[in-house]
Design a protein around this motif. Structure first.
Motif, short mmCIF file in Angstrom:
data_model
loop_
_atom_site.label_atom_id
_atom_site.label_comp_id
_atom_site.label_asym_id
_atom_site.label_seq_id
_atom_site.Cartn_x
_atom_site.Cartn_y
_atom_site.Cartn_z
N THR A 86 -13.49 15.04 -10.04
CA THR A 86 -13.30 16.48 -10.24
C THR A 86 -13.37 16.84 -11.72
OG1 THR A 86 -11.99 16.66 -8.21
CG2 THR A 86 -11.71 18.41 -9.85
N GLN A 87 -12.74 16.04 -12.57
CA GLN A 87 -12.80 16.31 -14.01
C GLN A 87 -14.23 16.18 -14.54
OE1 GLN A 87 -9.98 13.93 -16.20
NE2 GLN A 87 -8.24 14.77 -15.08
N GLY A 101 -6.82 9.50 -4.53
CA GLY A 101 -6.53 10.72 -5.30
C GLY A 101 -6.92 10.58 -6.76
N ALA A 102 -6.70 9.39 -7.35
CA ALA A 102 -7.09 9.17 -8.74
C ALA A 102 -8.60 9.24 -8.89
CB ALA A 102 -6.57 7.81 -9.23
N SER A 106 -12.79 4.98 -11.59
CA SER A 106 -12.08 5.86 -10.67
C SER A 106 -11.99 5.25 -9.29
CB SER A 106 -12.80 7.20 -10.56
OG SER A 106 -12.81 7.84 -11.80
N CYS A 107 -13.03 4.56 -8.90
CA CYS A 107 -13.06 3.94 -7.58
C CYS A 107 -11.91 2.97 -7.42
CB CYS A 107 -14.39 3.20 -7.41
SG CYS A 107 -14.51 2.24 -5.90
N THR A 108 -11.48 2.40 -8.52
CA THR A 108 -10.50 1.34 -8.43
C THR A 108 -9.19 1.66 -9.12
OG1 THR A 108 -11.43 0.30 -10.37
CG2 THR A 108 -12.29 -0.41 -8.23
N GLY A 109 -8.94 2.89 -9.51
CA GLY A 109 -7.76 3.19 -10.30
C GLY A 109 -6.73 4.02 -9.57
N PRO A 124 -5.63 2.15 4.59
CA PRO A 124 -4.75 1.11 5.12
C PRO A 124 -3.77 0.50 4.12
CG PRO A 124 -6.90 0.20 4.66
CD PRO A 124 -6.99 1.69 4.40
N HIS A 125 -3.94 0.76 2.86
CA HIS A 125 -3.07 0.17 1.84
C HIS A 125 -1.96 1.16 1.50
CE1 HIS A 125 -1.88 -1.40 -2.11
NE2 HIS A 125 -2.35 -2.56 -1.68
N PRO A 126 -0.78 0.67 1.14
CA PRO A 126 0.31 1.59 0.80
C PRO A 126 -0.03 2.55 -0.34
CG PRO A 126 1.13 -0.66 0.91
CD PRO A 126 -0.36 -0.73 1.09
N ARG A 127 -0.97 2.16 -1.19
CA ARG A 127 -1.33 3.01 -2.32
C ARG A 127 -2.68 3.70 -2.13
NH1 ARG A 127 0.06 -0.36 -7.59
NH2 ARG A 127 -0.39 1.65 -8.53
N SER A 128 -3.14 3.77 -0.89
CA SER A 128 -4.43 4.39 -0.61
C SER A 128 -4.52 5.82 -1.10
CB SER A 128 -4.74 4.36 0.90
OG SER A 128 -4.89 3.05 1.35
#
Length: 191
Positions: free
Chosen positions: A116-117, A109-110, A20-23, A100-104
Motif C-alpha cells: 500500500t505504501q 498485514g505487514a 514484505s512477503c516475509t515480514g 494457518p500460522h499464529p502470526r498470519s
C-alpha cells in the motif's frame, strides 16, 4: 538511461515486496497448531500475491524520449499498470490474513501495508507526471520515484529477521513463489 531507470525501479520494488512477503511485527497472538505444509502453502500464496506486483514492475515503460507528450503518456500508462497490480496484491493479501500460522494476520498485514505504501508512491509519481508541463518535469518526477523507492529497500534485512523470529524462515525457503522472489531480488542490476 531510461532502460536503467525502469530496471532500477524493478529491483527496488522486488526487494521491498520480497521483504514484505516475509515480514511483520510482534503481537501477543496465542499459538495455534498448523502443519509445516499448511504454512508453506500459505507463504506461497502470500509471496504469489506480492509477486504479482513485482512481475508487473518487470515490464519496461513505453517511452519516446524524442517526444515529450509520448514520454509523459508512456510513463503515466506504465505507472497506472503498476498501481493496478499493487491493488490486486493488496486485495489478495487481505484475503490471506486468516492463515494457518499464529502470526498470519500480522505478516500478511505487514506485506499489505508495504505494498500500500509503495502504491501510494507510484500513485503520487503518476499524478506528478500527469500534471507536468514538460519532459524535464516528467524525468524529475520519475527520478524522485527512484530516490524514494530506494529508501524502502533498506527494510528487507529487518523483515527477513522477523520472518526467522516468527518461526517461518524455513517454511519460506520451501515456498516456491518465495524462492522466485528471492531469485528476482538476487538477479537485479547493480548499476
Amino acid at each position: 538511461m531510461t532502460r536503467f531507470t525502469a530496471r532500477a525501479v524493478v529491483a527496488v520494488v522486488t526487494s521491498v515486496l520480497l521483504a514484505s512477503c516475509t515480514g511483520g511485527t510482534t503481537t501477543s497472538t496465542p499459538p495455534q497448531a498448523a502443519s509445516e505444509a499448511d504454512v508453506v502453502a500459505w507463504l506461497d500464496q502470500v509471496c504469489g500475491a506480492v509477486g504479482g506486483t513485482t512481475k508487473a514492475m518487470s515490464g519496461e515503460p513505453s517511452i519516446d524520449l524524442s517526444d515529450p507528450a509520448k514520454l509523459k503518456a508512456g510513463l503515466s500508462e506504465w505507472l497506472g499498470g503498476q498501481v493496478s497490480a499493487a491493488d490486486r496484491s493488496v486485495n489478495d493479501l487481505k484475503a490471506l490474513e486468516n492463515g494457518p500460522h499464529p502470526r498470519s494476520k500480522e505478516l500478511a498485514g505487514a506485506a499489505e501495508n508495504d505494498v500500500t505504501q509503495f502504491k501510494a508512491l507510484l500513485t503520487d509519481t503518476r499524478s506528478k507526471i500527469d500534471s507536468s508541463g514538460d519532459a524535464t518535469a516528467v524525468v524529475t518526477a520519475f527520478s524522485e520515484l527512484m530516490t524514494k523507492a530506494a529508501a524502502f529497500e533498506n527494510t528487507g534485512a529487518d523483515m527477513r529477521k522477523r520472518l526467522g523470529d516468527s518461526g517461518m524462515g524455513e517454511a519460506a525457503e520451501k515456498a516456491a513463489k518465495c524462492r522466485e522472489l528471492d531469485a528476482s531480488a538476487s538477479s537485479r542490476p547493480t548499476s
